[in-house]
Write an enzyme that holds these catalytic residues in place. Sequence first.
Site, PDB file in Angstrom:
ATOM      1  N   GLY A  26      -0.132 -14.473 -13.358  1.00  0.00           N
ATOM      2  CA  GLY A  26      -1.231 -14.486 -12.388  1.00  0.00           C
ATOM      3  C   GLY A  26      -1.880 -13.120 -12.271  1.00  0.00           C
ATOM      4  O   GLY A  26      -1.235 -12.157 -11.866  1.00  0.00           O
ATOM      5  N   LYS A  48       0.829  -1.208   0.000  1.00  0.00           N
ATOM      6  CA  LYS A  48       0.000   0.000   0.000  1.00  0.00           C
ATOM      7  C   LYS A  48       0.863   1.257   0.000  1.00  0.00           C
ATOM      8  O   LYS A  48       0.478   2.289  -0.556  1.00  0.00           O
ATOM      9  CB  LYS A  48      -0.953  -0.001   1.198  1.00  0.00           C
ATOM     10  CG  LYS A  48      -2.302  -0.595   0.863  1.00  0.00           C
ATOM     11  CD  LYS A  48      -2.331  -2.099   0.865  1.00  0.00           C
ATOM     12  CE  LYS A  48      -2.444  -2.781  -0.448  1.00  0.00           C
ATOM     13  NZ  LYS A  48      -2.451  -4.251  -0.347  1.00  0.00           N
ATOM     14  N   HIS A  65     -23.654  14.883   2.665  1.00  0.00           N
ATOM     15  CA  HIS A  65     -23.528  15.398   1.302  1.00  0.00           C
ATOM     16  C   HIS A  65     -22.491  16.522   1.267  1.00  0.00           C
ATOM     17  O   HIS A  65     -22.510  17.393   2.143  1.00  0.00           O
ATOM     18  CB  HIS A  65     -24.865  15.960   0.818  1.00  0.00           C
ATOM     19  CG  HIS A  65     -24.762  16.592  -0.538  1.00  0.00           C
ATOM     20  ND1 HIS A  65     -24.704  15.831  -1.694  1.00  0.00           N
ATOM     21  CD2 HIS A  65     -24.643  17.894  -0.924  1.00  0.00           C
ATOM     22  CE1 HIS A  65     -24.582  16.655  -2.730  1.00  0.00           C
ATOM     23  NE2 HIS A  65     -24.537  17.905  -2.292  1.00  0.00           N
TER      24      HIS A  65
HETATM   25  P1  FAD Z   1       1.921 -14.021   8.329  1.00  0.00           P
HETATM   26  O1  FAD Z   1       1.616 -12.594   8.211  1.00  0.00           O
HETATM   27  O2  FAD Z   1       2.557 -14.707   7.182  1.00  0.00           O
HETATM   28  O3  FAD Z   1       2.860 -14.147   9.606  1.00  0.00           O
HETATM   29  C1  FAD Z   1       3.451 -15.346   9.976  1.00  0.00           C
HETATM   30  C2  FAD Z   1       4.673 -15.024  10.805  1.00  0.00           C
HETATM   31  O4  FAD Z   1       5.131 -16.225  11.414  1.00  0.00           O
HETATM   32  C3  FAD Z   1       5.857 -14.492   9.994  1.00  0.00           C
HETATM   33  O5  FAD Z   1       6.420 -13.390  10.658  1.00  0.00           O
HETATM   34  C4  FAD Z   1       6.839 -15.660   9.987  1.00  0.00           C
HETATM   35  O6  FAD Z   1       8.186 -15.232   9.942  1.00  0.00           O
HETATM   36  C5  FAD Z   1       6.533 -16.291  11.322  1.00  0.00           C
HETATM   37  N1  FAD Z   1       6.898 -17.709  11.418  1.00  0.00           N
HETATM   38  C6  FAD Z   1       6.620 -18.706  10.569  1.00  0.00           C
HETATM   39  N2  FAD Z   1       7.055 -19.881  11.061  1.00  0.00           N
HETATM   40  C7  FAD Z   1       7.619 -19.599  12.253  1.00  0.00           C
HETATM   41  C8  FAD Z   1       8.234 -20.385  13.235  1.00  0.00           C
HETATM   42  N3  FAD Z   1       8.332 -21.708  13.125  1.00  0.00           N
HETATM   43  N4  FAD Z   1       8.736 -19.759  14.329  1.00  0.00           N
HETATM   44  C9  FAD Z   1       8.637 -18.415  14.489  1.00  0.00           C
HETATM   45  N5  FAD Z   1       8.043 -17.625  13.583  1.00  0.00           N
HETATM   46  C10 FAD Z   1       7.527 -18.215  12.480  1.00  0.00           C
HETATM   47  N6  FAD Z   1      -4.166  -9.086   3.194  1.00  0.00           N
HETATM   48  C11 FAD Z   1      -5.075  -8.135   3.437  1.00  0.00           C
HETATM   49  O7  FAD Z   1      -6.002  -8.376   4.210  1.00  0.00           O
HETATM   50  N7  FAD Z   1      -4.990  -6.902   2.855  1.00  0.00           N
HETATM   51  C12 FAD Z   1      -3.985  -6.582   1.999  1.00  0.00           C
HETATM   52  O8  FAD Z   1      -3.933  -5.461   1.490  1.00  0.00           O
HETATM   53  C13 FAD Z   1      -3.017  -7.564   1.719  1.00  0.00           C
HETATM   54  N8  FAD Z   1      -2.003  -7.301   0.878  1.00  0.00           N
HETATM   55  C14 FAD Z   1      -1.060  -8.245   0.639  1.00  0.00           C
HETATM   56  C15 FAD Z   1      -0.047  -7.965  -0.266  1.00  0.00           C
HETATM   57  C16 FAD Z   1       0.905  -8.906  -0.546  1.00  0.00           C
HETATM   58  C17 FAD Z   1       2.014  -8.578  -1.519  1.00  0.00           C
HETATM   59  C18 FAD Z   1       0.866 -10.176   0.105  1.00  0.00           C
HETATM   60  C19 FAD Z   1       1.910 -11.211  -0.144  1.00  0.00           C
HETATM   61  C20 FAD Z   1      -0.151 -10.479   1.002  1.00  0.00           C
HETATM   62  C21 FAD Z   1      -1.128  -9.517   1.255  1.00  0.00           C
HETATM   63  N9  FAD Z   1      -2.189  -9.780   2.124  1.00  0.00           N
HETATM   64  C22 FAD Z   1      -3.134  -8.826   2.353  1.00  0.00           C
HETATM   65  C23 FAD Z   1      -2.326 -11.078   2.813  1.00  0.00           C
HETATM   66  C24 FAD Z   1      -1.808 -10.968   4.265  1.00  0.00           C
HETATM   67  O9  FAD Z   1      -0.480 -10.515   4.242  1.00  0.00           O
HETATM   68  C25 FAD Z   1      -1.896 -12.310   4.953  1.00  0.00           C
HETATM   69  O10 FAD Z   1      -3.208 -12.825   4.848  1.00  0.00           O
HETATM   70  C26 FAD Z   1      -1.547 -12.169   6.426  1.00  0.00           C
HETATM   71  O11 FAD Z   1      -0.246 -11.679   6.582  1.00  0.00           O
HETATM   72  C27 FAD Z   1      -1.663 -13.511   7.136  1.00  0.00           C
HETATM   73  O12 FAD Z   1      -1.355 -13.340   8.486  1.00  0.00           O
HETATM   74  P2  FAD Z   1      -0.763 -14.539   9.361  1.00  0.00           P
HETATM   75  O13 FAD Z   1      -0.584 -13.979  10.718  1.00  0.00           O
HETATM   76  O14 FAD Z   1      -1.591 -15.737   9.177  1.00  0.00           O
HETATM   77  O15 FAD Z   1       0.652 -14.887   8.700  1.00  0.00           O
HETATM   78  P1  NAI Z   2      -4.491 -14.990  -6.150  1.00  0.00           P
HETATM   79  O1  NAI Z   2      -5.074 -16.283  -5.703  1.00  0.00           O
HETATM   80  O2  NAI Z   2      -5.175 -13.734  -5.823  1.00  0.00           O
HETATM   81  O3  NAI Z   2      -4.299 -14.995  -7.735  1.00  0.00           O
HETATM   82  C1  NAI Z   2      -3.524 -15.950  -8.376  1.00  0.00           C
HETATM   83  C2  NAI Z   2      -3.846 -15.904  -9.851  1.00  0.00           C
HETATM   84  O4  NAI Z   2      -2.882 -16.686 -10.525  1.00  0.00           O
HETATM   85  C3  NAI Z   2      -5.224 -16.489 -10.178  1.00  0.00           C
HETATM   86  O5  NAI Z   2      -5.910 -15.619 -11.029  1.00  0.00           O
HETATM   87  C4  NAI Z   2      -4.891 -17.818 -10.829  1.00  0.00           C
HETATM   88  O6  NAI Z   2      -5.848 -18.222 -11.779  1.00  0.00           O
HETATM   89  C5  NAI Z   2      -3.548 -17.493 -11.477  1.00  0.00           C
HETATM   90  N1  NAI Z   2      -2.710 -18.663 -11.735  1.00  0.00           N
HETATM   91  C6  NAI Z   2      -2.521 -19.741 -10.941  1.00  0.00           C
HETATM   92  N2  NAI Z   2      -1.655 -20.592 -11.517  1.00  0.00           N
HETATM   93  C7  NAI Z   2      -1.280 -20.036 -12.690  1.00  0.00           C
HETATM   94  C8  NAI Z   2      -0.391 -20.438 -13.728  1.00  0.00           C
HETATM   95  N3  NAI Z   2       0.263 -21.576 -13.674  1.00  0.00           N
HETATM   96  N4  NAI Z   2      -0.267 -19.616 -14.799  1.00  0.00           N
HETATM   97  C9  NAI Z   2      -0.932 -18.439 -14.880  1.00  0.00           C
HETATM   98  N5  NAI Z   2      -1.787 -18.030 -13.923  1.00  0.00           N
HETATM   99  C10 NAI Z   2      -1.957 -18.809 -12.843  1.00  0.00           C
HETATM  100  O7  NAI Z   2      -2.988 -15.017  -5.579  1.00  0.00           O
HETATM  101  P2  NAI Z   2      -1.910 -13.876  -5.402  1.00  0.00           P
HETATM  102  O8  NAI Z   2      -2.182 -12.719  -6.266  1.00  0.00           O
HETATM  103  O9  NAI Z   2      -0.606 -14.581  -5.477  1.00  0.00           O
HETATM  104  O10 NAI Z   2      -2.144 -13.435  -3.916  1.00  0.00           O
HETATM  105  C11 NAI Z   2      -2.100 -14.382  -2.867  1.00  0.00           C
HETATM  106  C12 NAI Z   2      -3.054 -14.019  -1.788  1.00  0.00           C
HETATM  107  O11 NAI Z   2      -2.543 -12.933  -1.045  1.00  0.00           O
HETATM  108  C13 NAI Z   2      -4.404 -13.537  -2.288  1.00  0.00           C
HETATM  109  O12 NAI Z   2      -5.273 -14.592  -2.581  1.00  0.00           O
HETATM  110  C14 NAI Z   2      -4.895 -12.767  -1.117  1.00  0.00           C
HETATM  111  O13 NAI Z   2      -5.460 -13.654  -0.209  1.00  0.00           O
HETATM  112  C15 NAI Z   2      -3.624 -12.187  -0.539  1.00  0.00           C
HETATM  113  N6  NAI Z   2      -3.500 -10.790  -0.974  1.00  0.00           N
HETATM  114  C16 NAI Z   2      -4.476  -9.906  -0.589  1.00  0.00           C
HETATM  115  C17 NAI Z   2      -4.414  -8.603  -0.984  1.00  0.00           C
HETATM  116  C18 NAI Z   2      -5.509  -7.696  -0.599  1.00  0.00           C
HETATM  117  O14 NAI Z   2      -6.299  -8.061   0.249  1.00  0.00           O
HETATM  118  N7  NAI Z   2      -5.599  -6.500  -1.169  1.00  0.00           N
HETATM  119  C19 NAI Z   2      -3.308  -8.072  -1.778  1.00  0.00           C
HETATM  120  C20 NAI Z   2      -2.364  -9.099  -2.173  1.00  0.00           C
HETATM  121  C21 NAI Z   2      -2.469 -10.385  -1.742  1.00  0.00           C
END
Ligand code: FAD
Ligand code: NAI
Length: 475
Positions: free
Chosen positions: A190, A58, A454
């Site tokens: 993707g 973000k 509004h």
């Molecule tokens: P995580 O956030 O993955 O945290 C797990 C933690 O556990 C990590 O710090 C890891 O190092 C630690 N860990 C793992 N194994 C061990 C171990 N054995 N011992 C000690 N520590 C350990 N979600 C949204 O809702 N809004 C968004 O805008 C959004 N944007 C995203 C953008 C990107 C690029 C990505 C990749 C994901 C995004 N997500 C978003 C998804 C969101 O980040 C995840 O759903 C969320 O972080 C999950 O939380 P969690 O606590 O389950 O795991």
């Molecule tokens: P995603 O599940 O959102 O999208 C993956 C895409 O890749 C799908 O459209 C799927 O059809 C495609 N795909 C899968 N295999 C493929 C292949 N072999 N070739 C071409 N296309 C293929 O997964 P993404 O974008 O990796 O994000 C992972 C998760 O992280 C999301 O599902 C979401 O839960 C979380 N996330 C949430 C955000 C938010 O809330 N704003 C922002 C970013 C991530």
Amino acid sequence: MSQQFDVVVIGGGPGGYIAAIRAAQLGKKVACIDEWQNAKGGPAPGGTCTNVGCIPSKALLQSSEHYEQAAHHFADHGITVSGLKMDVAKMVGRKDTVVKQNNDGILYLFKKNKVSFFHGRGSFVKADGGLYEIAVAGEKPETLVATHVIVATGSNARALPGAPFDEKLILSNDGALNIADVPKKLGVIGSGVIGLEMGSVWRRLGSEVTILEAMPTFLGAVDEQVAKEALKLFTKQGLKLQLGVKIGEIKTGKKGVTVAYTDAAGAEQKGEFDKLIISIGRVPNTIGLNTEAVGLALDERGAIVVDADCKTNLPNVWAVGDVVRGPMLAHKAEEEGVAVAERIAGQHGHVDFDTIPWVIYTSPEIAWVGKTEQALKAEGRAYKAGSFPFLANGRARALGDTNGFVKFIADAVTDEILGVHIIGPFASELISEAVVAMSFKASAEDIARICHAHPSLSEATKEAALAVDKRTLNF
Ligand code: FAD
Ligand code: NAI
């Protein structure tokens, strides 16, 4: 000597750190173990969300949106900008500062709530007499003994076979957030949430972005009307979206990455890119947790098996967030963390999976809660739908941001709101009203009868609710 805790949380992402704080608030003696390291090797709690997910993405989306506004839209307001430049290193540096503020904020919250934080990898050693022994492998190895364990170890990016992430040319979300110079040609595999968000960042900064998607339909989980509008707008912005492709060999060379693929028409194609982001979903992470030592059950995807209350197959072992079933979203992980902490304390924590909002932070933003029109059709449920375009909203016109609409879907008989779908400015904020309404089982008429300020974008929400009854006032 081992230290004893009522609750040990493994993982300090949004699922884990929030569970730890809530359990501490409820009077439990709590430890949270997290292994994430910052660039200096120090602790960086907050997980994927804080370090390489929600927060940094973000930050870059905001910076790149400012740039796009200055480059293309300020002129409409009579503002002339000359000599506009993008300092990518500074943008990425700002993002790192934002991340650090969040890491530090969590360490502060742990102190404030008296949660003991351990930096290192936590793993199960054994179950003994109803207690669990957890080893912490960090700078200072420790052994903790816990009555309850909450596993919140998150997820990792899924790689494509034969194309491991090197984070230089083939990038996961981690590398995609740390590109040093704007790539001339950026490939993305993707067209899910990450592909669209990160693709938007680099397109705004000048990359030619090609997104290759396996599915023939765009954003299949999104309401079809919204997905259609999004595809039209993203294509107009310059994202080259190719649907229905089959990815072949991916090769890296001195100049970049080559992706062989078959397009939707069956023709063999080759994409040449300076960098390639692979965003094809994420896999639950239990690496190094030593689940075998205690017999913690995993499913075929590697996710920890839990019931609706986040209970695992082991007594007093719980799991939340990305490492279990359900949407991989930070707020879902947090809600599960709170609910589990409350259950441990004898309360009745609850997560309503039907009202979890989704947001895609593109421009325009996309946000929704509840059911899509196509899902209701498939269920055979009778519904009424109404929508209202931002083009007819005064605040959106003043903002100069009139793309998109708000759409309400309500039960045909009871008028209960079944789904709300928004594409447009600040959809991420507007969706909250719909979540509240659905949580209280409101009808579309309830929203239509509430006074909205509004001029505000939220008037489009009210008007969409009126549209369900075919009586919009401004359209
Ligand atoms: P995580 O956030 O993955 O945290 C797990 C933690 O556990 C990590 O710090 C890891 O190092 C630690 N860990 C793992 N194994 C061990 C171990 N054995 N011992 C000690 N520590 C350990 N979600 C949204 O809702 N809004 C968004 O805008 C959004 N944007 C995203 C953008 C990107 C690029 C990505 C990749 C994901 C995004 N997500 C978003 C998804 C969101 O980040 C995840 O759903 C969320 O972080 C999950 O939380 P969690 O606590 O389950 O795991
Ligand atoms: P995603 O599940 O959102 O999208 C993956 C895409 O890749 C799908 O459209 C799927 O059809 C495609 N795909 C899968 N295999 C493929 C292949 N072999 N070739 C071409 N296309 C293929 O997964 P993404 O974008 O990796 O994000 C992972 C998760 O992280 C999301 O599902 C979401 O839960 C979380 N996330 C949430 C955000 C938010 O809330 N704003 C922002 C970013 C991530």
